[in-house]
Design a protein around this motif. Structure first.
Motif, short mmCIF file in Angstrom:
data_model
loop_
_atom_site.label_atom_id
_atom_site.label_comp_id
_atom_site.label_asym_id
_atom_site.label_seq_id
_atom_site.Cartn_x
_atom_site.Cartn_y
_atom_site.Cartn_z
N ARG A 249 -11.53 23.34 38.04
CA ARG A 249 -10.97 22.15 37.40
C ARG A 249 -9.70 22.52 36.63
NH1 ARG A 249 -15.06 21.17 34.77
NH2 ARG A 249 -16.04 19.41 35.82
N ASN A 250 -8.62 21.77 36.84
CA ASN A 250 -7.37 21.97 36.11
C ASN A 250 -6.58 20.66 36.09
OD1 ASN A 250 -6.37 21.80 38.71
ND2 ASN A 250 -5.52 23.86 38.78
N LYS A 251 -5.35 20.72 35.62
CA LYS A 251 -4.53 19.51 35.57
C LYS A 251 -4.31 18.95 36.97
CE LYS A 251 -1.98 20.50 31.30
NZ LYS A 251 -0.63 20.83 30.72
N GLY A 252 -4.20 19.83 37.94
CA GLY A 252 -3.99 19.40 39.31
C GLY A 252 -5.14 18.56 39.84
N THR A 253 -6.37 18.94 39.55
CA THR A 253 -7.51 18.16 40.04
C THR A 253 -7.55 16.79 39.36
OG1 THR A 253 -9.00 19.17 38.40
CG2 THR A 253 -8.87 20.23 40.55
N GLU A 254 -7.18 16.74 38.08
CA GLU A 254 -7.13 15.46 37.38
C GLU A 254 -6.02 14.57 37.94
OE1 GLU A 254 -6.62 16.42 33.29
OE2 GLU A 254 -8.53 17.50 33.13
N LEU A 279 -0.92 9.88 54.29
CA LEU A 279 -0.01 11.03 54.21
C LEU A 279 0.25 11.42 52.76
CD1 LEU A 279 2.69 10.41 56.98
CD2 LEU A 279 1.07 12.31 56.84
N ALA A 280 0.35 10.41 51.90
CA ALA A 280 0.58 10.69 50.48
C ALA A 280 -0.56 11.51 49.89
CB ALA A 280 0.75 9.39 49.71
N ILE A 281 -1.77 11.22 50.32
CA ILE A 281 -2.94 11.96 49.86
C ILE A 281 -2.95 13.37 50.45
CG2 ILE A 281 -5.46 12.06 49.85
CD1 ILE A 281 -4.21 9.87 48.04
N GLU A 282 -2.68 13.46 51.76
CA GLU A 282 -2.72 14.76 52.44
C GLU A 282 -1.66 15.72 51.89
OE1 GLU A 282 -2.41 14.21 56.65
OE2 GLU A 282 -4.08 12.81 56.73
N HIS A 283 -0.51 15.19 51.52
CA HIS A 283 0.60 16.04 51.08
C HIS A 283 0.48 16.48 49.63
CE1 HIS A 283 3.45 14.46 54.47
NE2 HIS A 283 2.52 15.26 54.91
N PHE A 284 -0.44 15.89 48.89
CA PHE A 284 -0.53 16.19 47.46
C PHE A 284 -0.71 17.68 47.20
CE2 PHE A 284 -2.69 16.93 43.44
CZ PHE A 284 -1.98 16.12 42.57
N TRP A 285 -1.58 18.32 47.98
CA TRP A 285 -1.89 19.72 47.73
C TRP A 285 -1.06 20.69 48.56
CZ3 TRP A 285 -4.24 20.78 43.47
CH2 TRP A 285 -5.24 19.94 42.95
N ALA A 286 -0.03 20.19 49.24
CA ALA A 286 0.79 21.08 50.08
C ALA A 286 1.35 22.24 49.26
CB ALA A 286 1.93 20.28 50.71
N GLY A 287 1.06 23.45 49.69
CA GLY A 287 1.56 24.64 49.01
C GLY A 287 0.87 24.98 47.71
#
Length: 339
Positions: A249-254, A279-287
């Protein structure tokens, strides 16, 4: 290694299959399971596995070559079955004489298992259900990994303990089956070996090894975490599919949860069509995984970790981790045999 006779005897089939001193595999962790960690695990008697991930054939070629300069022991390569250049990657493995290829991320596409075996390599597949495990074995898989949702990274819906009870009694006697997900100590390893597993796979336990190139801040986050900090990604709206991933859990998951709510509202308002929204959801965690592991962005990146993270308290050499697992396993087996 005679001090671990009971454990090694239970691992005999797995050890023979892998060509290793112990049937302890390291799960392929993208950006973490590279030449240094892989070679260290193999040199310590385990079985290291290169995480190919999104590598090009050229990058995988270089990674395998570099790993071979660091170890003369067997190691494997994990290939994502959905990779657009899967068959080129298989050819690279064949050129290097890689003895074991792990097919991950879905059912291997037509012809891929045959292509791996034509080069003389063994094929290891992930089986999330008994039915699929049987199908994969019929299709040519030489061994299976059953991985429960306690694991880090991409996960299924069922726990390791339940999968083991469903699959091992049916398949383990006649097939090589490795158990993975949530294993952090040798006592758990011993239990699955007694149930018929040929060996085990651990990822989280090795992620912060001394030989791991993961950023110091990535490792520190592991050391501070408890089991309940390793959470599975949440899907807010059924229209917006989310691939389940377990990470700290971190800021990214929130922010990811907030992003899903934002996108769902735009979808409702007609500001986005379904394709754009997904696509907006899929690209959130790119990289995001690379940012966490390599750059040390442990707040915005994805710190993938299994629930066994609470047992990772300090940086340790791989050899000491494997030795501790064997000592704990042997003590548990000895205690039970004396009862």
């Amino acid at each position: 290694m005679t001090a671990h006779d009971k454990t090694l005897a239970l691992m005999a089939r797995g050890r023979e299959f892998l060509g290793t001193e112990t049937a302890i595999l390291c799960g392929a962790m993208s950006w973490v399971s590279e030449r240094n960690l892989v070679a260290a695990i193999s040199n310590a008697g385990g079985f290291g596995v290169i995480a190919c991930g999104a590598m090009t054939p050229e990058l995988l070629d270089a990674e395998i070559a570099a790993t071979k300069t660091l170890t003369q022991k067997p190691f494997g390569v994990n290939l994502i079955t959905m990779h657009p250049q899967l068959f080129e990657l298989i050819a690279i493995c064949a050129q290097h004489g890689v003895g074991h290829v792990v097919a991950a991320g879905g059912i291997p596409p037509k012809g891929s298992v045959e292509a791996i075996k034509e080069a003389g390599a063994k094929v290891i597949c992930f089986a999330p259900t008994l039915a699929l495990g049987k199908k994969l074995l019929r299709s040519g898989a030489d061994a299976l990994v059953i991985e429960g949702n306690e694991a880090g990274g991409h996960i299924g819906p069922v726990s390791t303990s339940v999968l083991a009870q469903e699959i091992l009694p049916t398949l383990a006697e006649d097939n090589i089956v490795f158990v993975a997900g949530g294993i952090g100590r040798g006592e758990a390893m011993a239990g699955y070996l007694e149930m018929g597993a040929a060996g085990v796979q651990l990822g989280t336990r090795f992620a912060c090894a001394s030989e791991s190139i993961a950023h110091p801040d990535f490792k520190k986050m592991f050391f501070r975490a408890s089991a309940r900090d390793a959470i599975a990604s949440v899907q807010v709206d059924p229209r917006l599919p989310v691939i389940p991933v377990r990470a700290l859990r971190n800021k990214g998951t929130e922010e990811f949860t907030a992003k899903q709510i934002e996108v769902a509202k735009k979808l409702d308002a007609g500001e986005l069509d379904m394709g754009e929204a997904q696509l907006a959801i899929e690209h959130f965690w790119a990289g995001a995984l690379r940012r966490a592991v390599i750059d040390g962005d442990v707040e915005g990146g994805s710190v993938m970790a299994g629930q066994s993270v609470g047992m990772v308290k300090a940086e340790e050499p791989v050899a000491e981790i494997i030795a501790a697992l064997l000592v704990e396993s042997e003590a548990a087996l000895t205690k039970r045999s004396a009862a």
